[in-house]
Motif scaffolding. Structure first.
Motif, PDB file in Angstrom:
ATOM      1  N   ASN A  99       0.803  -1.225   0.000  1.00 28.65           N
ATOM      2  CA  ASN A  99       0.000   0.000   0.000  1.00 28.65           C
ATOM      3  C   ASN A  99       0.833   1.270   0.000  1.00 28.65           C
ATOM      4  N   LEU A 126      -5.430  -0.761 -11.898  1.00 26.29           N
ATOM      5  CA  LEU A 126      -6.755  -0.450 -11.366  1.00 26.29           C
ATOM      6  C   LEU A 126      -7.772  -1.552 -11.653  1.00 26.29           C
ATOM      7  N   ARG A 129      -9.231  -3.514  -8.617  1.00 19.30           N
ATOM      8  CA  ARG A 129     -10.164  -2.741  -7.795  1.00 19.30           C
ATOM      9  C   ARG A 129     -11.500  -2.541  -8.488  1.00 19.30           C
ATOM     10  N   SER A 133     -15.438  -8.518  -6.499  1.00 20.13           N
ATOM     11  CA  SER A 133     -14.591  -9.251  -5.553  1.00 20.13           C
ATOM     12  C   SER A 133     -14.559 -10.743  -5.868  1.00 20.13           C
ATOM     13  N   TYR A 136     -12.317 -11.456  -8.865  1.00 26.52           N
ATOM     14  CA  TYR A 136     -10.910 -11.302  -8.488  1.00 26.52           C
ATOM     15  C   TYR A 136     -10.417 -12.527  -7.724  1.00 26.52           C
ATOM     16  N   ASN A 181      -4.454  -9.106  -0.977  1.00 25.83           N
ATOM     17  CA  ASN A 181      -4.979  -7.814  -0.549  1.00 25.83           C
ATOM     18  C   ASN A 181      -4.066  -6.665  -0.959  1.00 25.83           C
ATOM     19  N   ILE A 184      -4.810  -5.139  -4.361  1.00 27.81           N
ATOM     20  CA  ILE A 184      -5.969  -4.247  -4.340  1.00 27.81           C
ATOM     21  C   ILE A 184      -5.582  -2.896  -3.741  1.00 27.81           C
ATOM     22  N   SER A 187      -3.405   0.059  -5.718  1.00 22.93           N
ATOM     23  CA  SER A 187      -3.979   0.958  -6.719  1.00 22.93           C
ATOM     24  C   SER A 187      -4.376   2.296  -6.126  1.00 22.93           C
ATOM     25  N   MET A 188      -4.916   2.303  -4.924  1.00 23.82           N
ATOM     26  CA  MET A 188      -5.344   3.569  -4.319  1.00 23.82           C
ATOM     27  C   MET A 188      -4.149   4.480  -4.044  1.00 23.82           C
TER      28      MET A 188
END
Length: 317
Positions: A99, A126, A129, A133, A136, A181, A184, A187-188
């Motif tokens: 992250n 992206l 995301r 779910s 994925y 995880n 996912i 990307s943020m």
């Protein structure tokens, strides 16, 4: 004289009208947010605390108030220590490796290339995301399939010459949920860091190159200092998100094998809805609420987020 008197009355009424206008603006713009916060955050917390002091079970009946649930937490639940330790490892590893670090690397790399190439790779990252779910996780199930038909085993056996297939779900389940995880969460941070890098004035980079600075020096002395606040925000937000999220873990491993991938939030879910111990699940949830508040305040203090909320130097009436 009447004109002068009217002017005096208007001047006296001016501050009152301004106060009324501020109150009206407060109700119009912040009123809905306050109401929604109370309905969906404050009231559920109050209900959770009340339920934690009851004996509510699968029947949803309350026969009395008790502290039995908290006594069980502090003295009777032997799995709780393992769950808490796994949760801390999961949160720290996912946050540090993916992250923050990997998201920052992706932002730096995609902004260093031409805009079209950078947009393409950001779009690729992206996709997880934006995907449902379940889809994925179905892809992950295919990747980690323990037979020779799993994608990971096909690569290891055909490219690296591995003789027997591996089973990541049973051999390295914690690493599996961290990676799943992490893809996912990356990307943020990537999007936020990319936006912050794009906002840095171009003349700073040109001046640094004229002075003979290399790419690493530019990143160290120009880019990273400009990313202090985005990094602080992503750290606090993603820490709180990882503490309470378990969707992908539940779909991928169901918290197993046994309790090997059961994080604290998933443990609350299993205790409350799998075994029907709703009061005990509510008591466990009280601690994750308190832990979330603690980490939020700690991050606020450690990263000095108060500077982001400084009052404007120009006050517009």
């Amino acid at each position: 004289m009447s004109a002068i008197a009217d002017d005096l009355r208007r001047e006296r009424a001016g501050p009152g009208r301004q106060r009324n206008r501020r109150r009206a603006n407060f109700v119009i713009f912040l009123g809905p947010a306050i109401v929604l916060t109370i309905l969906f955050f404050v009231i559920p917390v109050i209900i959770d605390v009340v339920v934690s002091f009851t004996d509510m079970g699968r029947s949803l009946q309350i026969t009395g108030f008790t502290t039995e649930q908290y006594e069980k937490i502090f003295g009777g639940d032997r799995r709780l220590v393992q769950v808490i330790g796994l949760t801390l490892l999961y949160v720290f590893a996912t946050l540090a490796i993916f992250n923050l670090t990997f998201a920052l690397v992706l932002a730096l790399v995609t902004t260093a290339t031409n805009r079209m190439t950078g947009n393409f790779f950001r779009g690729v990252w992206l996709l997880p995301r934006m995907s449902p779910s379940v889809l994925y996780i179905l892809l992950w199930v295919w990747v980690i399939n323990p037979s020779e038909f799993g994608l990971l085993n096909q690569i290891l056996m055909s490219v690296l010459g591995l003789e027997t297939p591996i089973d990541p779900l049973n051999e390295a389940p914690v690493m599996l949920i961290i990676i799943a995880n992490g893809f996912i969460g990356t990307s943020m941070g990537m999007i936020i860091f990319t936006s912050a890098i794009r906002a840095i004035p171009e003349h700073l980079f040109h001046a640094a190159r004229v002075d003979g600075a290399g790419s690493m020096a530019i990143i160290r002395h120009i880019t990273l200092p400009a990313l202090r606040w985005p990094i602080s925000f992503v750290t606090i937000y993603q820490t709180l998100s990882l503490l309470v999220s378990f969707e992908y873990i539940l779909l991928l491993t169901q918290g197993g094998p046994f309790y090997d991938t059961t994080v604290y939030a998933l443990y609350i879910f299993r205790r409350a809805f799998d075994t029907g111990q709703y009061a005990y699940g509510a008591a466990l949830a009280v601690f994750i609420i308190a832990l979330g508040v603690f980490f939020a305040l700690l991050g606020w203090r450690f990263f000095d987020m108060q500077k982001l909320l400084q009052r404007p130097r120009i006050e517009v009436q």
